[in-house]
Design a protein around this motif. Structure first.
Motif, PDB file in Angstrom:
ATOM      1  N   GLU A   7       7.874  -4.192   8.089  1.00  0.00           N
ATOM      2  CA  GLU A   7       8.666  -3.326   8.969  1.00  0.00           C
ATOM      3  C   GLU A   7       9.883  -2.774   8.243  1.00  0.00           C
ATOM      4  OE1 GLU A   7       7.834  -2.357  12.149  1.00  0.00           O
ATOM      5  OE2 GLU A   7       5.961  -3.249  11.458  1.00  0.00           O
ATOM      6  N   VAL A   8      10.502  -3.584   7.391  1.00  0.00           N
ATOM      7  CA  VAL A   8      11.662  -3.106   6.628  1.00  0.00           C
ATOM      8  C   VAL A   8      11.252  -1.962   5.709  1.00  0.00           C
ATOM      9  CG1 VAL A   8      13.289  -3.734   4.806  1.00  0.00           C
ATOM     10  CG2 VAL A   8      12.964  -5.259   6.753  1.00  0.00           C
ATOM     11  N   VAL A   9      10.119  -2.099   5.036  1.00  0.00           N
ATOM     12  CA  VAL A   9       9.650  -1.043   4.137  1.00  0.00           C
ATOM     13  C   VAL A   9       9.362   0.240   4.911  1.00  0.00           C
ATOM     14  CG1 VAL A   9       7.726  -0.349   2.652  1.00  0.00           C
ATOM     15  CG2 VAL A   9       8.747  -2.616   2.407  1.00  0.00           C
ATOM     16  N   LYS A  10       8.728   0.110   6.061  1.00  0.00           N
ATOM     17  CA  LYS A  10       8.410   1.309   6.845  1.00  0.00           C
ATOM     18  C   LYS A  10       9.673   2.031   7.287  1.00  0.00           C
ATOM     19  CE  LYS A  10       7.380   1.144  11.175  1.00  0.00           C
ATOM     20  NZ  LYS A  10       6.741   0.887  12.491  1.00  0.00           N
ATOM     21  N   VAL A  11      10.667   1.297   7.795  1.00  0.00           N
ATOM     22  CA  VAL A  11      11.911   1.909   8.241  1.00  0.00           C
ATOM     23  C   VAL A  11      12.674   2.508   7.068  1.00  0.00           C
ATOM     24  CG1 VAL A  11      14.133   1.455   9.319  1.00  0.00           C
ATOM     25  CG2 VAL A  11      12.065   0.421  10.273  1.00  0.00           C
ATOM     26  N   THR A  12      12.646   1.817   5.919  1.00  0.00           N
ATOM     27  CA  THR A  12      13.338   2.331   4.731  1.00  0.00           C
ATOM     28  C   THR A  12      12.719   3.640   4.266  1.00  0.00           C
ATOM     29  OG1 THR A  12      13.895   0.083   4.045  1.00  0.00           O
ATOM     30  CG2 THR A  12      14.025   1.801   2.372  1.00  0.00           C
ATOM     31  N   LEU A  13      11.410   3.710   4.234  1.00  0.00           N
ATOM     32  CA  LEU A  13      10.739   4.943   3.831  1.00  0.00           C
ATOM     33  C   LEU A  13      11.059   6.086   4.794  1.00  0.00           C
ATOM     34  CD1 LEU A  13       7.207   3.573   2.827  1.00  0.00           C
ATOM     35  CD2 LEU A  13       9.037   4.304   1.299  1.00  0.00           C
ATOM     36  N   ARG A  14      11.224   5.750   6.049  1.00  0.00           N
ATOM     37  CA  ARG A  14      11.513   6.778   7.045  1.00  0.00           C
ATOM     38  C   ARG A  14      12.949   7.271   6.961  1.00  0.00           C
ATOM     39  NH1 ARG A  14       9.859   4.633  12.504  1.00  0.00           N
ATOM     40  NH2 ARG A  14      11.794   3.448  12.307  1.00  0.00           N
ATOM     41  N   ASN A  15      13.880   6.387   6.614  1.00  0.00           N
ATOM     42  CA  ASN A  15      15.304   6.762   6.637  1.00  0.00           C
ATOM     43  C   ASN A  15      15.801   7.367   5.324  1.00  0.00           C
ATOM     44  OD1 ASN A  15      15.538   5.886   9.279  1.00  0.00           O
ATOM     45  ND2 ASN A  15      16.225   3.833   8.705  1.00  0.00           N
ATOM     46  N   LEU A  16      15.142   7.068   4.215  1.00  0.00           N
ATOM     47  CA  LEU A  16      15.564   7.649   2.937  1.00  0.00           C
ATOM     48  C   LEU A  16      14.945   9.038   2.766  1.00  0.00           C
ATOM     49  CD1 LEU A  16      15.324   4.562   0.530  1.00  0.00           C
ATOM     50  CD2 LEU A  16      17.366   5.536   1.603  1.00  0.00           C
ATOM     51  N   GLU A  17      15.366   9.959   3.618  1.00  0.00           N
ATOM     52  CA  GLU A  17      14.746  11.279   3.638  1.00  0.00           C
ATOM     53  C   GLU A  17      14.932  12.039   2.327  1.00  0.00           C
ATOM     54  OE1 GLU A  17      15.708  13.645   6.998  1.00  0.00           O
ATOM     55  OE2 GLU A  17      15.558  11.992   8.417  1.00  0.00           O
ATOM     56  N   GLN A  18      16.078  11.881   1.675  1.00  0.00           N
ATOM     57  CA  GLN A  18      16.324  12.624   0.445  1.00  0.00           C
ATOM     58  C   GLN A  18      15.431  12.168  -0.702  1.00  0.00           C
ATOM     59  OE1 GLN A  18      20.506  12.244  -0.363  1.00  0.00           O
ATOM     60  NE2 GLN A  18      21.100  13.689   1.259  1.00  0.00           N
ATOM     61  N   ILE A  19      14.883  10.960  -0.590  1.00  0.00           N
ATOM     62  CA  ILE A  19      14.017  10.436  -1.649  1.00  0.00           C
ATOM     63  C   ILE A  19      12.553  10.477  -1.229  1.00  0.00           C
ATOM     64  CG2 ILE A  19      13.463   8.413  -3.049  1.00  0.00           C
ATOM     65  CD1 ILE A  19      16.378   7.572  -2.813  1.00  0.00           C
ATOM     66  N   THR A  20      12.266  10.032  -0.020  1.00  0.00           N
ATOM     67  CA  THR A  20      10.882   9.889   0.429  1.00  0.00           C
ATOM     68  C   THR A  20      10.397  11.042   1.301  1.00  0.00           C
ATOM     69  OG1 THR A  20      11.540   8.652   2.416  1.00  0.00           O
ATOM     70  CG2 THR A  20      11.174   7.391   0.393  1.00  0.00           C
ATOM     71  N   GLY A  67      11.249  11.461   4.356  1.00  0.00           N
ATOM     72  CA  GLY A  67      11.282  11.056   5.763  1.00  0.00           C
ATOM     73  C   GLY A  67       9.901  11.073   6.389  1.00  0.00           C
ATOM     74  N   MET A  68       9.813  11.605   7.587  1.00  0.00           N
ATOM     75  CA  MET A  68       8.541  11.650   8.313  1.00  0.00           C
ATOM     76  C   MET A  68       7.569  12.673   7.729  1.00  0.00           C
ATOM     77  SD  MET A  68       8.791   9.272  10.468  1.00  0.00           S
ATOM     78  CE  MET A  68       7.317   9.593  11.427  1.00  0.00           C
ATOM     79  N   LYS A  69       8.055  13.571   6.896  1.00  0.00           N
ATOM     80  CA  LYS A  69       7.166  14.561   6.280  1.00  0.00           C
ATOM     81  C   LYS A  69       6.403  13.980   5.100  1.00  0.00           C
ATOM     82  CE  LYS A  69      10.184  18.456   7.487  1.00  0.00           C
ATOM     83  NZ  LYS A  69      10.992  19.573   6.928  1.00  0.00           N
ATOM     84  N   GLY A  70       6.950  12.959   4.472  1.00  0.00           N
ATOM     85  CA  GLY A  70       6.324  12.413   3.281  1.00  0.00           C
ATOM     86  C   GLY A  70       6.572  13.294   2.070  1.00  0.00           C
ATOM     87  N   LEU A  71       5.975  12.919   0.964  1.00  0.00           N
ATOM     88  CA  LEU A  71       6.103  13.674  -0.281  1.00  0.00           C
ATOM     89  C   LEU A  71       4.808  14.438  -0.553  1.00  0.00           C
ATOM     90  CD1 LEU A  71       7.870  11.055  -2.590  1.00  0.00           C
ATOM     91  CD2 LEU A  71       8.905  13.024  -1.481  1.00  0.00           C
ATOM     92  N   PHE A  89       0.840  -1.195   0.000  1.00  0.00           N
ATOM     93  CA  PHE A  89       0.000   0.000   0.000  1.00  0.00           C
ATOM     94  C   PHE A  89       0.880   1.251   0.000  1.00  0.00           C
ATOM     95  CE2 PHE A  89      -3.095   2.690   2.613  1.00  0.00           C
ATOM     96  CZ  PHE A  89      -3.903   2.992   1.522  1.00  0.00           C
ATOM     97  N   GLY A  90       1.889   1.258   0.887  1.00  0.00           N
ATOM     98  CA  GLY A  90       2.805   2.390   0.970  1.00  0.00           C
ATOM     99  C   GLY A  90       3.718   2.509  -0.242  1.00  0.00           C
ATOM    100  N   ILE A  91       4.189   1.376  -0.761  1.00  0.00           N
ATOM    101  CA  ILE A  91       5.062   1.415  -1.946  1.00  0.00           C
ATOM    102  C   ILE A  91       4.317   2.030  -3.123  1.00  0.00           C
ATOM    103  CG2 ILE A  91       6.229  -0.022  -3.650  1.00  0.00           C
ATOM    104  CD1 ILE A  91       6.911  -1.952  -1.352  1.00  0.00           C
ATOM    105  N   GLY A  92       3.075   1.631  -3.316  1.00  0.00           N
ATOM    106  CA  GLY A  92       2.281   2.213  -4.389  1.00  0.00           C
ATOM    107  C   GLY A  92       2.114   3.711  -4.228  1.00  0.00           C
ATOM    108  N   ASN A  94       4.563   5.935   9.007  1.00  0.00           N
ATOM    109  CA  ASN A  94       3.807   5.221  10.026  1.00  0.00           C
ATOM    110  C   ASN A  94       2.368   4.935   9.596  1.00  0.00           C
ATOM    111  OD1 ASN A  94       5.939   5.103  11.865  1.00  0.00           O
ATOM    112  ND2 ASN A  94       5.475   7.131  12.682  1.00  0.00           N
ATOM    113  N   ALA A  95       1.913   5.594   8.519  1.00  0.00           N
ATOM    114  CA  ALA A  95       0.573   5.323   8.010  1.00  0.00           C
ATOM    115  C   ALA A  95       0.490   3.957   7.355  1.00  0.00           C
ATOM    116  CB  ALA A  95       0.163   6.408   7.017  1.00  0.00           C
TER     117      ALA A  95
END
Length: 371
Positions: A147-160, A162-166, A87-90, A271-272
């Motif tokens: 859990e890996v996907v959630k942490v990856t999305l959170r840590n790749l701030e320059q791409i995703t 981070g916690m702000k989202g796109l 869901f998040g990857i999409g 976290n969503a």
């Protein structure tokens, strides 16, 4: 004179089978009737043009997500605890392809198609090394992947982000003018446009799932669920069947993620798309009935509708009536929603383990009649 019949007899005898056919159609395909009712509802319910329309749109998106999970859990019998990750990857792939900060800035349909294909490919990548796993072991792998996907999305701030989202994710139809109507502006100011877009996507998914359910692939999914060894002995490739289930489930979840990001104009924070989201969707599928399309839709309507529509309304009513002036969580309706979820699942598993609207096969398995 012998051939004369009382007037109206032909109509009466002919009307009974027609009535029975209509009743049988509504009973077996009531989800299509519900979709028609939802299509007419905005014309007679003005509230759907406001906040309620956005809440119901979210409900439609979760219905699509649950139908994707139903392919894995209901049809194929594979326990999946990481559907929220797809869901998040999409959502994130769609946002990367559309937000102004990236050079792609694709149209809605193109970005959604690429996101669905990318999510399906990732589902295949997850499914390939886990083909020999079943039950608890597969559940642990999918849980860990989530859990890996959630942490990856959170840590790749320059791409995703981070916690702000796109953000901002542009509305569908941005820059497209038809008949003097700017579709992007229409989607931005009137929730009913996105309401109908999500409803149309849900209708397409429901029809596609019906066709798949009755197809050779759908019967192969059920055969692998019932007995993988016997299915293999009959010439069914369990490897291909499982991989197709992974791909289809991931693709449908990716489509739901695209609609979710577009409806919110943001991906939200990672976290969503956590484990709680996966469990909520799984509970909806189990509550409605494994392998049942109407049951899945009903389960989402009860659980997600309770959480996104009924609970906020009840909390607002409590504040309006000044029942909870101190703001205590004990007197908050939302504070008890998880307990209500748990109680509902316990009661269903105790008194109706096949679900509220089970498939015929599942109902026959759990309620065998003995002579």
């Amino acid at each position: 004179m012998l051939n004369d019949r009382p007037s109206g007899m032909h109509d009466v005898t002919g009307a009974v089978p027609l009535r029975e056919r209509l009743v049988a159609f509504v009973r077996e395909r009531w989800e299509l009737v519900a979709l028609v009712v939802c299509a007419v509802a905005p014309l007679v319910v003005p509230a759907l043009g406001g906040a309620l329309g956005g809440q119901v749109t979210t409900l439609f998106i979760y219905c699509i997500l649950a139908l994707g999970l139903n392919v894995m859990v209901g049809y194929t019998g594979l326990v999946h605890l990481g559907i929220a990750a797809f869901f998040g990857i999409g959502a994130y792939v769609f946002a990367i392809l559309t937000v102004p900060m990236y050079p792609f800035q694709m149209r809605f349909v193109t970005a959604a198609a690429v996101s669905v294909l990318a999510t399906a490919a990732i589902g295949l990548a997850l499914g390939a090394p886990t083909l020999r796993l079943r039950g608890d072991y597969l559940a642990i792998v999918t849980l860990g992947f989530g859990e890996v996907v959630k942490v990856t999305l959170r840590n790749l701030e320059q791409i995703t982000g981070g916690m702000k989202g796109l953000n901002p994710v542009p509305p569908p139809g941005k820059g497209v003018v038809i008949g003097g109507t700017d579709l992007g502006l229409a989607f931005a100011i009137d929730p009913r446009w996105f309401y109908y877009l999500a409803l149309a996507a849900l209708a397409v998914v429901v029809v596609a799932m019906r066709r798949l359910e009755q197809s050779r692939l759908g019967r192969a999914w059920v055969a692998v669920r019932e007995d993988e060894l016997a299915a293999s002995a009959m010439g069914i490739s369990a490897t291909r069947v499982k991989l197709s289930a992974f791909a289809m489930s991931s693709a449908v979840a990716g489509l739901a993620g695209c609609l979710y990001a577009a409806s919110l104009s943001t991906t939200a924070d990672p976290n969503a798309y956590d484990f709680n989201r996966s469990i909520m969707v799984l509970c909806a599928v189990i509550l409605g009935g494994l392998g049942s399309i109407p049951g899945t839709l009903l389960g989402v309507a009860l659980l997600v509708g309770f959480d996104t529509v009924l609970a906020p309304w009840a909390d607002a009513a409590i504040q309006q009536w000044n029942i909870n002036p101190s703001g205590s969580s004990l007197l908050s309706f939302s504070g008890w929603r998880l307990a209500i979820f748990g109680l509902a699942l316990v009661l269903v598993m105790r008194y109706r383990p096949e679900g509220l609207v089970p498939s015929r096969r599942m109902a026959a398995e759990l309620h065998k009649e003995h002579p």
